[in-house]
Design a protein around this motif. Structure first.
Motif, mmCIF file in Angstrom:
data_model
loop_
_atom_site.group_PDB
_atom_site.id
_atom_site.type_symbol
_atom_site.label_atom_id
_atom_site.label_comp_id
_atom_site.label_asym_id
_atom_site.label_seq_id
_atom_site.Cartn_x
_atom_site.Cartn_y
_atom_site.Cartn_z
ATOM 1 N N GLY A 108 -6.117 3.009 8.042
ATOM 2 C CA GLY A 108 -5.360 4.175 7.619
ATOM 3 C C GLY A 108 -6.118 5.166 6.775
ATOM 4 N N ARG A 142 -3.877 -1.452 3.422
ATOM 5 C CA ARG A 142 -3.815 -0.347 4.370
ATOM 6 C C ARG A 142 -3.276 0.894 3.662
ATOM 7 N N GLU A 144 -0.598 3.976 4.545
ATOM 8 C CA GLU A 144 0.428 4.462 5.460
ATOM 9 C C GLU A 144 0.991 5.763 4.914
#
Length: 409
Positions: free
Chosen positions: A116, A226, A228
């Motif tokens: 990401g 990650r 997002e």
């Protein structure tokens, strides 16, 4: 003729070839350095570019101008090292034999390693880095146009180049926003994978209130899994939303180190932490950020370790034991904003302590104290870097850490 081949003309590589050129004389020795780029960057200056403290031209010089004329400079990308045959293969097919090899290709930020981080068009739009020249310049523009919201300074994982730099950036950002009259409109967050902003007990006791006083929120033990949308998500599913993210991506050694079977999972070369000799080969050394020694990846470590290495290498090449032992000595000026800085000085065994440096009582620098003199010392280091450190000229500071001037609480 014996052949010393150095990979990388960054801080450690440039110091090594310039120091050893005076010790390993032609025609007995051929010294060669391989470097893909034609520009040398003063990486500590990246911290100052986003705030306009340095101009871009102040942190760059031509690589060739910094290396002794009697050292061969080869432009090229390393494809792999063949330790069994004592040669380095370049990506254009050239083959370079060596008798001794020094790996000094450092580490680089790898935003591709965090899911990401490079996705969705956010890279250098709402997500920025300052550990690269281009990233620092892009961030300067972003800060100029940022007018409020949540600014998150984030470290992906350790080790990283100059571990205090993210903290310095946070403190400089606080001062920058106050000068612009925006501080009340910005929530400033410092997210770290470590247990806190300061992890050594004595430094934490003396400096622990520094971020609280500036109303900077610390998110400890945050290991990002990650990104997002505009949210950092950790492995334990904690989330930190951001409007502007200043991240330090995972730092990794060069990919050729992995292809050559010379590195660990971060492409760092395992070495003896006192001599920098590779654990797997008796004619390969790794210096600067490229090795796995348990101390800061900082310019001071490159300097102090190269000082020890140069003497050791002369002994080693002569067939005698290496008598020098690097002790992990590092010192770093830590910018704290408003024209002040701290100084820390430590090694493998001794954590940062209060006191004075380098002369007891007289200083002029104060350890673990915010002073204007420390700030000017950090700025003056740029001149030292270009004119003394890289040329390999002697500096009247011991390579090993001294307890002189330090106070143990």
């Amino acid at each position: 003729m014996r052949r010393l081949l150095v990979l990388g003309a960054g801080t450690a590589g440039t110091m090594v070839v310039n120091k050893l050129r005076h010790r390993l004389l032609a025609p007995d020795w051929q010294i060669t350095v391989v470097e893909p780029g034609d520009t040398h960057f003063y990486q500590p200056g990246y911290l100052f570019l986003p705030f306009g403290i340095y101009a871009p031209a102040q942190v760059v010089k031509p690589t060739r101008s910094l290396i002794s004329d009697t050292v061969e400079l080869i432009r090229g990308e390393v494809d792999r090292v063949d330790p069994a045959d004592n040669r380095v293969l370049l990506s254009d097919g050239r083959s370079l034999p060596y008798d001794y090899l020094v790996i000094a290709t450092g580490v680089t930020p790898r935003p591709d390693q965090t899911p990401g981080m490079l996705d969705g068009g956010r890279w250098r739009r709402s997500i920025f880095d300052f550990y690269t020249y281009d990233g620092a310049l892009a961030l300067a523009h972003a800060l100029d146009t940022f007018d409020g919201g949540r600014l998150v300074v984030h470290i992906t994982d350790m080790p990283i180049k100059c571990p205090v730099a993210p903290l310095e950036f946070t403190l400089l950002a606080d001062a920058h926003l106050r000068r612009r009259g925006l501080r009340d409109r910005v929530e400033l967050v410092y997210a770290t994978p470590l247990p806190g902003a300061f992890t050594k007990p004595i430094a934490a006791a003396r400096l622990g209130s520094m971020l609280d006083d500036r109303k900077i929120t610390v998110e400890p033990d945050f290991l990002v899994e990650r990104i997002e949308d505009k949210r950092l998500v950790s492995y334990d599913e904690r989330e930190i939303a951001f409007d502007l993210l200043v991240t330090v991506p995972l730092n990794m050694g060069a990919d050729y180190v992995a292809r050559s079977g010379l590195g660990n999972e971060l492409n760092l070369v395992p070495v003896d932490r006192h001599t920098m000799l590779a654990k797997a080969y008796d004619n390969i050394f790794a210096l600067g950020d490229a090795n796995d020694i348990p101390t800061s990846k900082a310019g001071s470590v490159a300097h102090f370790s190269v000082e020890v290495f140069a003497d050791n290498f002369v002994e080693y090449a002569a067939g005698t034991p290496m008598t020098g032992r690097f002790d992990g000595h590092a010192n770093c000026f830590v910018e704290s904003g408003d024209g002040k800085a701290l100084l820390i000085d430590f090694n493998y065994d001794t954590e940062p302590l209060p006191g004075s440096y380098p002369i007891p009582v007289a200083g002029p620098f104060r350890l673990l104290d915010e002073t204007a003199v420390n700030h000017w010392g950090k700025l003056a280091f740029r001149w030292m870097y270009w004119n003394v450190l890289l040329p390999g000229r002697p500096i009247p500071l011991p390579a090993h850490m001294s307890m002189a001037g330090k106070q143990t609480p």
